[in-house]
Design an enzyme around this catalytic site. Structure first.
Site, PDB file in Angstrom:
ATOM      1  N   VAL A 109       0.878  -1.172   0.000  1.00 53.01           N
ATOM      2  CA  VAL A 109       0.000   0.000   0.000  1.00 53.01           C
ATOM      3  C   VAL A 109       0.914   1.219   0.000  1.00 53.01           C
ATOM      4  O   VAL A 109       2.052   1.152   0.449  1.00 53.01           O
ATOM      5  CB  VAL A 109      -0.983   0.021   1.197  1.00 53.01           C
ATOM      6  CG1 VAL A 109      -2.045  -1.053   1.047  1.00 53.01           C
ATOM      7  CG2 VAL A 109      -0.254  -0.140   2.518  1.00 53.01           C
ATOM      8  N   SER A 110       0.402   2.331  -0.504  1.00 55.64           N
ATOM      9  CA  SER A 110       1.270   3.492  -0.726  1.00 55.64           C
ATOM     10  C   SER A 110       1.666   4.235   0.536  1.00 55.64           C
ATOM     11  O   SER A 110       2.681   4.901   0.567  1.00 55.64           O
ATOM     12  CB  SER A 110       0.600   4.473  -1.685  1.00 55.64           C
ATOM     13  OG  SER A 110       0.448   3.844  -2.929  1.00 55.64           O
ATOM     14  N   SER A 111       0.862   4.146   1.589  1.00 53.87           N
ATOM     15  CA  SER A 111       1.197   4.896   2.801  1.00 53.87           C
ATOM     16  C   SER A 111       0.707   4.165   4.035  1.00 53.87           C
ATOM     17  O   SER A 111      -0.097   3.236   3.952  1.00 53.87           O
ATOM     18  CB  SER A 111       0.596   6.303   2.743  1.00 53.87           C
ATOM     19  OG  SER A 111      -0.816   6.213   2.660  1.00 53.87           O
ATOM     20  N   GLN A 116      -3.077   3.721   4.674  1.00 56.94           N
ATOM     21  CA  GLN A 116      -3.887   2.898   3.776  1.00 56.94           C
ATOM     22  C   GLN A 116      -4.002   1.485   4.331  1.00 56.94           C
ATOM     23  O   GLN A 116      -3.140   1.009   5.058  1.00 56.94           O
ATOM     24  CB  GLN A 116      -3.279   2.870   2.376  1.00 56.94           C
ATOM     25  CG  GLN A 116      -3.471   4.184   1.642  1.00 56.94           C
ATOM     26  CD  GLN A 116      -3.006   4.087   0.201  1.00 56.94           C
ATOM     27  OE1 GLN A 116      -2.089   3.348  -0.121  1.00 56.94           O
ATOM     28  NE2 GLN A 116      -3.629   4.856  -0.661  1.00 56.94           N
TER      29      GLN A 116
END
Length: 198
Positions: A9-11, A14
């Site tokens: 996941v990007s961050s 998330q």
């Protein structure tokens, strides 16, 4: 042959739950599931690197979709080749059955897989570019409305200039000003520069 899964996941805020559920259905042992909460711009991700080191020829790696592997067109293709040709593992992209290296081992299958991989990795990078553009547009719109980003500006007392003049004339130390104003040394020198006091 061992089964592994890679989730990204990007961050940190998330949620990886959707990807985890997909891997649980495939009965992949929890120690073989590697998760990164990081951008897909490159492959310098701690858990991804650990996973690659564990992979042995004949192992099978599951990812939910190609953009979970990464979002850089050339890097995705380089990693795919590294994993399949050098590490000699199979990859299965759950959302795209054409990207399952266990099937289609003939020349036509390889050609179709390569073509699909190129299209999807291009789409993944394009989406990353679009995300960056939308973020920049959102930030610009917020700034136009007067919304400030970053830490709030540190206030200094009204007599700051007088204190600085005393400091310049050696009547007060910098440390005393920092205590009076409750500011850091960096803020002190920055405000002195901003006010044109030298």
């Amino acid at each position: 042959m061992k089964k592994y899964a890679y989730i990204r996941v990007s961050s940190i805020d998330q949620n990886e739950l959707r990807q985890l559920k997909a891997m649980e259905k495939l009965e992949i042992p929890k120690p073989n599931i590697y998760i990164d909460k990081q951008s897909g711009k490159d492959f310098q991700r701690q858990n991804y690197q650990k996973l690659v080191q564990r992979l042995k020829p004949g192992d099978l790696l599951y990812i939910l979709s190609i953009d979970r592997l990464g979002r850089n067109y050339k890097e995705i293709q380089n990693q795919w080749r590294h994993l399949t040709e050098e590490r000699k593992i199979d990859i299965c992209v759950i959302d795209m059955p054409l990207l399952d290296t266990r099937r289609y081992k003939d020349l036509l299958g390889t050609f179709i897989s390569d073509l699909v991989l190129q299209v999807l990795s291009f789409v993944a990078e394009s989406e990353r570019d679009n995300i960056r553009k939308r973020q920049a547009q959102g930030i610009a719109a917020a700034k136009a409305k007067g919304i400030r980003f970053g830490r709030p500006e540190v206030k200094v007392p009204q007599n700051f200039e007088k204190l600085v003049n005393k400091w310049r004339n050696n009547k007060i130390t910098c440390e005393e000003i920092l205590k009076i104003c409750e500011i850091s040394k960096a803020t002190f020198y920055r405000r002195v520069r901003e006010m044109g006091i030298s």
